[in-house]
Design a protein around this motif. Sequence first.
Motif, mmCIF file in Angstrom:
data_model
loop_
_atom_site.group_PDB
_atom_site.id
_atom_site.type_symbol
_atom_site.label_atom_id
_atom_site.label_comp_id
_atom_site.label_asym_id
_atom_site.label_seq_id
_atom_site.Cartn_x
_atom_site.Cartn_y
_atom_site.Cartn_z
ATOM 1 N N GLU A 168 0.456 -1.194 -0.106
ATOM 2 C CA GLU A 168 -0.237 0.175 -0.293
ATOM 3 C C GLU A 168 0.960 1.317 0.173
ATOM 4 O O GLU A 168 0.574 1.702 -0.486
ATOM 5 C CB GLU A 168 -1.518 -0.038 1.196
ATOM 6 C CG GLU A 168 -2.267 -1.213 1.543
ATOM 7 C CD GLU A 168 -1.940 -2.495 1.735
ATOM 8 O OE1 GLU A 168 -0.419 -2.457 1.764
ATOM 9 O OE2 GLU A 168 -2.600 -3.140 1.293
ATOM 10 N N ILE A 170 2.693 2.420 -4.212
ATOM 11 C CA ILE A 170 2.128 1.356 -5.343
ATOM 12 C C ILE A 170 1.997 1.551 -6.219
ATOM 13 O O ILE A 170 2.589 1.261 -7.440
ATOM 14 C CB ILE A 170 0.066 0.969 -5.069
ATOM 15 C CG1 ILE A 170 0.230 2.550 -4.378
ATOM 16 C CG2 ILE A 170 -0.389 0.375 -4.467
ATOM 17 C CD1 ILE A 170 -1.713 2.373 -4.089
ATOM 18 N N LEU A 171 2.614 3.529 -6.753
ATOM 19 C CA LEU A 171 2.826 3.538 -7.470
ATOM 20 C C LEU A 171 3.980 3.163 -8.497
ATOM 21 O O LEU A 171 4.102 3.162 -9.472
ATOM 22 C CB LEU A 171 2.359 5.286 -7.637
ATOM 23 C CG LEU A 171 1.581 5.857 -8.404
ATOM 24 C CD1 LEU A 171 1.540 7.734 -7.364
ATOM 25 C CD2 LEU A 171 1.499 5.952 -9.818
ATOM 26 N N PHE A 173 3.795 -0.262 -8.969
ATOM 27 C CA PHE A 173 2.932 -0.672 -10.063
ATOM 28 C C PHE A 173 3.937 -0.058 -11.852
ATOM 29 O O PHE A 173 4.252 -1.246 -12.297
ATOM 30 C CB PHE A 173 1.672 0.603 -10.437
ATOM 31 C CG PHE A 173 0.763 0.445 -12.106
ATOM 32 C CD1 PHE A 173 0.132 -1.128 -12.101
ATOM 33 C CD2 PHE A 173 1.479 1.716 -12.957
ATOM 34 C CE1 PHE A 173 -0.895 -0.990 -12.661
ATOM 35 C CE2 PHE A 173 0.872 1.166 -13.851
ATOM 36 C CZ PHE A 173 -0.516 0.412 -14.074
ATOM 37 N N ASN A 224 -6.499 -13.200 -0.050
ATOM 38 C CA ASN A 224 -6.830 -12.477 -0.585
ATOM 39 C C ASN A 224 -6.418 -11.026 -0.052
ATOM 40 O O ASN A 224 -6.951 -10.063 -0.442
ATOM 41 C CB ASN A 224 -7.414 -11.693 1.601
ATOM 42 C CG ASN A 224 -8.583 -12.953 1.992
ATOM 43 O OD1 ASN A 224 -8.925 -13.744 1.443
ATOM 44 N ND2 ASN A 224 -8.420 -13.692 3.441
ATOM 45 N N TYR A 230 -5.910 -7.803 -3.085
ATOM 46 C CA TYR A 230 -7.092 -6.961 -3.004
ATOM 47 C C TYR A 230 -6.381 -5.812 -4.017
ATOM 48 O O TYR A 230 -6.748 -6.066 -5.538
ATOM 49 C CB TYR A 230 -8.193 -6.237 -2.847
ATOM 50 C CG TYR A 230 -8.888 -5.565 -2.241
ATOM 51 C CD1 TYR A 230 -9.871 -5.165 -3.957
ATOM 52 C CD2 TYR A 230 -9.119 -4.714 -2.363
ATOM 53 C CE1 TYR A 230 -11.041 -4.715 -4.490
ATOM 54 C CE2 TYR A 230 -10.276 -2.932 -3.226
ATOM 55 C CZ TYR A 230 -11.105 -3.525 -3.822
ATOM 56 O OH TYR A 230 -12.103 -3.161 -4.310
ATOM 57 N N LEU A 231 -6.083 -5.315 -3.400
ATOM 58 C CA LEU A 231 -5.449 -3.810 -4.368
ATOM 59 C C LEU A 231 -4.673 -4.148 -5.475
ATOM 60 O O LEU A 231 -4.545 -3.324 -6.609
ATOM 61 C CB LEU A 231 -4.509 -2.721 -3.342
ATOM 62 C CG LEU A 231 -4.207 -1.342 -3.802
ATOM 63 C CD1 LEU A 231 -5.386 -0.958 -4.566
ATOM 64 C CD2 LEU A 231 -3.253 -0.867 -2.296
ATOM 65 N N LEU A 282 -5.735 -5.453 -8.114
ATOM 66 C CA LEU A 282 -6.771 -4.408 -9.060
ATOM 67 C C LEU A 282 -5.913 -3.231 -9.872
ATOM 68 O O LEU A 282 -6.816 -2.780 -10.560
ATOM 69 C CB LEU A 282 -7.477 -3.193 -7.532
ATOM 70 C CG LEU A 282 -8.619 -2.790 -8.060
ATOM 71 C CD1 LEU A 282 -9.777 -3.807 -8.148
ATOM 72 C CD2 LEU A 282 -8.431 -1.783 -6.975
ATOM 73 N N LEU A 283 -5.092 -3.584 -9.435
ATOM 74 C CA LEU A 283 -3.792 -2.323 -10.570
ATOM 75 C C LEU A 283 -3.339 -3.677 -11.224
ATOM 76 O O LEU A 283 -3.352 -2.592 -12.358
ATOM 77 C CB LEU A 283 -2.978 -1.878 -9.252
ATOM 78 C CG LEU A 283 -3.227 -1.373 -8.363
ATOM 79 C CD1 LEU A 283 -1.639 -0.668 -7.511
ATOM 80 C CD2 LEU A 283 -4.914 -0.045 -8.759
ATOM 81 N N VAL A 297 -11.905 -11.846 -5.785
ATOM 82 C CA VAL A 297 -12.537 -10.790 -4.563
ATOM 83 C C VAL A 297 -12.733 -9.905 -4.831
ATOM 84 O O VAL A 297 -13.037 -9.030 -4.518
ATOM 85 C CB VAL A 297 -10.974 -10.839 -3.812
ATOM 86 C CG1 VAL A 297 -10.596 -9.911 -2.590
ATOM 87 C CG2 VAL A 297 -10.870 -12.231 -2.653
ATOM 88 N N ILE A 316 -15.627 -9.342 -7.111
ATOM 89 C CA ILE A 316 -17.197 -8.645 -6.315
ATOM 90 C C ILE A 316 -17.115 -7.171 -6.256
ATOM 91 O O ILE A 316 -17.952 -6.563 -6.559
ATOM 92 C CB ILE A 316 -17.042 -9.212 -4.514
ATOM 93 C CG1 ILE A 316 -16.750 -10.641 -4.705
ATOM 94 C CG2 ILE A 316 -17.630 -8.081 -3.552
ATOM 95 C CD1 ILE A 316 -16.487 -11.024 -3.359
ATOM 96 N N LYS A 317 -15.380 -6.432 -5.833
ATOM 97 C CA LYS A 317 -15.808 -4.571 -5.851
ATOM 98 C C LYS A 317 -16.319 -4.379 -7.459
ATOM 99 O O LYS A 317 -17.108 -3.414 -8.158
ATOM 100 C CB LYS A 317 -14.262 -4.744 -5.965
ATOM 101 C CG LYS A 317 -14.652 -3.062 -6.133
ATOM 102 C CD LYS A 317 -15.157 -2.204 -4.783
ATOM 103 C CE LYS A 317 -14.492 -0.843 -5.037
ATOM 104 N NZ LYS A 317 -15.774 0.510 -5.278
#
Lengths: 293, 282
Positions: free
Chosen positions: B127, B130-131, B134, B214, B216-217, B220-221, B232, B235-236
């Motif tokens: 967290e 991240i940038l 990525f 689990n 998630y973040l 997602l990216l 996971v 769902i979002k």
Amino acid sequence: MLKRTHFKASPLPYLLVAPQIFITVAFFIWPASQAVYQSMLLEDPFGLKSEFVWFENYQLLFSDEIYFSTFLRTIVFSSLVAFLSLTVALLLAATADHVVRGTRTYRTLLIWPYAVAPVVAGTIWMFIFDPTLGIVSYMLHGIGYEWNHRLNGNQAMALIVLAATWKQISYNFLFFLAGMQAIPKSLIEAAAIDGAGPVRRFWTIIFPLISPTTFFLMVMNIVYAFFDTFGIVHAVTKGGPAKATEILVYKVYNDGFIGLDLGGSAAQSVILMLIVITLTVIQFRYIERRVEY
Amino acid sequence: MIENRPLATWFSHAILILGVAVVAFPIWITFVGASHDAIRMTQVPLPLLPGDQFFINLKAAFVDGVGNAKEQSVGIMMFNSLIMAMMIAVGKIIISLLSAFAIVYFRFPLRMVFFWMIFVTLMLPVEVRILPTFEVVANLGMLNNYWGLTVPLIASATATFMFRQVFLTVPDELLEAARIDGAGPMRFFKDILLPVSRTNIAALFVILFIYGWNQYLWPLLITTDKSMYTIVMGIKQMLEAAEEAPEWHLIMMTTLLAMIPPVLVVIGMQKLFIKGLTETEK
């Protein structure tokens, strides 16, 4: 630290650590140093030009009232989550330790929320509290209390605190129960013979003896509330309404990926790293100290 | 039992049962939600007892797909999650075993440098970086594939420390005996160290599987291609796609399916789970 006898120096140990070191450098150390570098750049929104501005991004952050209130909000949020989940877990662990029959059954029934992903937990609680459909909001409506976390900032905060706490209880419960079961039974029996009741024994013997566990859990809960709750916030409130639930991790993501304020987001990342480093150091000093117990 | 106080015991059971009920309530609601049809899920008050649509919804999730255009099969998302969780767990265990072995059993220059480099990863959760991470992954062309999903999460200070701790308790005599018998380092690693740390590996696997499932973040990216979605994060996406009128019966079914595998792992391997949790202190 090192074995008395060991293998001769050869290229082999370098090969053995190579994968770990490669991943650490490529995905941890390099990005982290990039974040530090980027936090001192001022970029135009199209990423065409950038200017090295030393600590200007930090100065902007510290004079930014929005950032300050996000900081404060994060502290309130994590204290609430840590306090509530520790209290509930302590109560459940103390009672599970007290009853002789069924301790294991209760443990099984209480530990599984640990396995539920934060975003999944958030989705479920959001469904339960949905302003138009949710079961609990319907019941609240029945007793005359209007629930709408999409409009009311305090209710939104309460909802993410609830979801985050629910998920963390099982972790705390396990550590508390393990700590209590490690206390020699003779201590408890001696106090009982001297006429101390269960409540008195808890406060004078059990609670002081598990204080190292409590301290460890406090640090872990703060780390959890600071970083692992991103999924809950992202699914349930997206930081809203009107930033009422925007916590630090969410703001880093939002400013960087959505707002494209790269320098500002990087500066926030660096501040978060400093917070993690502080918490890790506290945790390690505690672990060193605990060896004496 | 220290003394006989029936009242205190009853009181304790009452608190525990209340606790279990509060903890289980959301899951009950999820299950109930997954067992009704779309129309029932728009009528207030929502049901508190299960309906008869459970298997129809299950089939809908797996065969017809979920999401806005019904294009998203839960089966594929669960498969992606499984691959991701397995790759993260197995990868972390392998590289941590190897580096712990090197750090404990060899004396070589830079040993402490490597040790501290691994230690630093403890302080850098996804967290907070991240940038730039990525960007690295994008430059390496690892977006939208399993490598990008897992490799950046594989370095693990906690696992390395745990194996280091385990290896330090292995008696030195074993190494001396192995050397007298002419076993080289890798032979010693394979025939002695791996068997003695078997239960630790299993315990760690349980924790890391849940950690991986689990995530998630990060997914997602990294994933924009629907065929790479994990359940996971799926769902979002469902919640987002249906902001106006979410299909709660399918969302609740997907939610239920997303938590069943890790919950089964925790309950089925409870002993290993507790061992893993208290040893890594994760």
